[in-house]
Scaffold this active site. Structure first.
Site, PDB file in Angstrom:
ATOM      1  N   LYS A 137      -7.297 -11.744  -7.735  1.00 37.20           N
ATOM      2  CA  LYS A 137      -8.479 -11.793  -6.896  1.00 37.20           C
ATOM      3  C   LYS A 137      -9.486 -10.739  -7.358  1.00 37.20           C
ATOM      4  O   LYS A 137      -9.093  -9.656  -7.776  1.00 37.20           O
ATOM      5  CB  LYS A 137      -8.039 -11.494  -5.454  1.00 37.20           C
ATOM      6  CG  LYS A 137      -8.828 -12.209  -4.388  1.00 37.20           C
ATOM      7  CD  LYS A 137      -8.143 -12.050  -3.041  1.00 37.20           C
ATOM      8  CE  LYS A 137      -9.121 -11.506  -2.025  1.00 37.20           C
ATOM      9  NZ  LYS A 137      -8.579 -11.391  -0.672  1.00 37.20           N
ATOM     10  N   LYS A 196       0.827  -1.212   0.000  1.00 35.96           N
ATOM     11  CA  LYS A 196       0.000   0.000   0.000  1.00 35.96           C
ATOM     12  C   LYS A 196       0.857   1.256   0.000  1.00 35.96           C
ATOM     13  O   LYS A 196       0.500   2.259  -0.617  1.00 35.96           O
ATOM     14  CB  LYS A 196      -0.931   0.011   1.216  1.00 35.96           C
ATOM     15  CG  LYS A 196      -2.076  -0.989   1.121  1.00 35.96           C
ATOM     16  CD  LYS A 196      -3.030  -0.801   2.285  1.00 35.96           C
ATOM     17  CE  LYS A 196      -4.149  -1.815   2.261  1.00 35.96           C
ATOM     18  NZ  LYS A 196      -4.997  -1.715   3.473  1.00 35.96           N
ATOM     19  N   LYS A 199     -12.512  -4.445  -6.053  1.00 40.87           N
ATOM     20  CA  LYS A 199     -13.266  -3.255  -6.433  1.00 40.87           C
ATOM     21  C   LYS A 199     -12.396  -2.272  -7.199  1.00 40.87           C
ATOM     22  O   LYS A 199     -12.892  -1.379  -7.864  1.00 40.87           O
ATOM     23  CB  LYS A 199     -13.857  -2.574  -5.203  1.00 40.87           C
ATOM     24  CG  LYS A 199     -12.814  -1.986  -4.280  1.00 40.87           C
ATOM     25  CD  LYS A 199     -13.429  -0.985  -3.327  1.00 40.87           C
ATOM     26  CE  LYS A 199     -12.373  -0.418  -2.397  1.00 40.87           C
ATOM     27  NZ  LYS A 199     -11.370   0.423  -3.061  1.00 40.87           N
TER      28      LYS A 199
END
Ligand code: TRP
Length: 328
Positions: free
Chosen positions: A192, A111, A195
């Site tokens: 995976k 991140k 969104k």
């Protein structure tokens, strides 16, 4: 009864990957355990976010969780920021957590790389907040996906360190690994469902035609070759298993095995099964969102109960660490 805790971020666009991978599992757990399920809005602000959207996202997630089957009479459903003790315990834990361990967290490294505007300390401390979420309820079991195992291990380390430096206060929580489906992106079945990948997901509030269209466009492979399924087809079967009757799944498996399966038929059947399963959930989401005051009421009641438990643990933790002044 053993106590279960888990959290989910209100980051918008809740999709069938979240539903089949986590939410549906929570629905099963609420009957077997004492459970607390938390919408972790303090976690959602550790990366860039839109403040004016945060509250709506919380309500949407609450509506989705309830529509999917979480029953506020059986489980404690609440919003993290309604129980400020999570943040208070985070501070105490921050003082016994090594920066090195936090910097080594895989998710932090991933991140941090994506934060173009610089990395704030909150992102690094994310796992400390997560440890507080769990330990403040002395939860014994934590249903999480593979990607959170490292954070849970750190949680255990923090509990151990606290207990040995001060006094035995926290049990070491265990992951609750279930056979929940790992749903892949429809347009790229090697990653995976997410969104943040456009075209990869079916949102829980997608209408019937959007669901059909996305399934129709899902990536497959040139055709049944016998032997091992390609990742796209495997993913469609995983979805079929989640949404359709066993018999239908078996029929398509047999067709696949004898190489007579047409993927268009598989997709058609899957689309109808998905629509049948998801339409009532979507309708319930909209009903719940039409009455935001009721929804807030439910969350508030959950938070009141959670806060009572949290305050008891907080008092113990403060005392163990040497804070003897009463809270004003
Ligand atoms: N980090 C978790 C995730 O992204 C969410 C979370 C926050 C959580 N606090 C938690 C999960 C406590 C389990 C327990 O999925």
């Amino acid at each position: 009864m053993q106590r279960v805790f888990s959290g989910i971020q209100p980051t918008g666009n809740i999709h069938i990957g979240n539903y089949l991978g986590a939410i549906r599992n929570w629905v099963d757990l609420q009957d077997k355990y004492e459970s607390l399920f938390c919408i972790v809005d303090y976690h959602a602000i550790t990366v860039e976010y839109e403040p004016e959207m945060l509250h709506q996202r919380v309500l949407e997630l609450a509506a989705t969780l309830i529509a999917a089957g979480l029953d506020p009479d059986k489980t404690t459903l609440f919003v993290q920021s309604s129980v400020p003790e999570h943040a208070e315990l985070t501070w105490l834990f921050t003082c016994i957590t090594s920066v090195g361990a936090l910097e080594r967290m895989t998710q932090f490294k991933e991140k941090a790389e994506r934060q173009k505007g610089g990395v704030f300390a909150g992102l690094m401390n994310y796992p400390v907040l997560m440890a507080s979420d769990i330990l403040i309820y002395k939860a014994e079991l934590v249903p999480v996906g593979d990607d959170q195992i490292q954070h849970l291990e750190l949680t255990r380390e923090i509990a151990r360190r606290f207990n040995s430096m001060f006094r035995e206060v926290f049990p070491e929580p265990q992951p609750l690994l279930t056979k929940a489906a790992r749903i892949m992106a429809l347009n790229d079945p090697t990653s995976k469902m997410s969104k943040s990948l456009e075209g990869s997901y079916i949102a829980l509030d997608d209408d019937d035609n959007a669901i059909r269209k996305k399934i129709r466009r899902a990536m497959t492979d040139p055709g049944p070759q016998g032997g091992e399924m390609g990742p796209g087809v495997k993913n469609l079967f995983a979805l079929l298993e989640a949404f359709a009757e066993l018999e239908l799944v078996q029929k398509f498996r047999d067709d696949y095995a004898n190489q007579s399966l047409r993927y268009a038929d598989l997709k058609q059947a899957l689309a109808e099964a998905a629509v049948t399963h998801l339409a009532p959930i979507r309708e319930r989401i909209f009903e719940l969102l039409a009455k935001p005051d009721q929804l807030k009421e439910i969350l508030h009641a959950g938070a009141k109960h959670a806060r009572q438990l949290a305050q008891e643990t907080m008092a113990e933790a403060r005392d163990a660490m040497g804070f003897k002044m009463p809270v004003a």
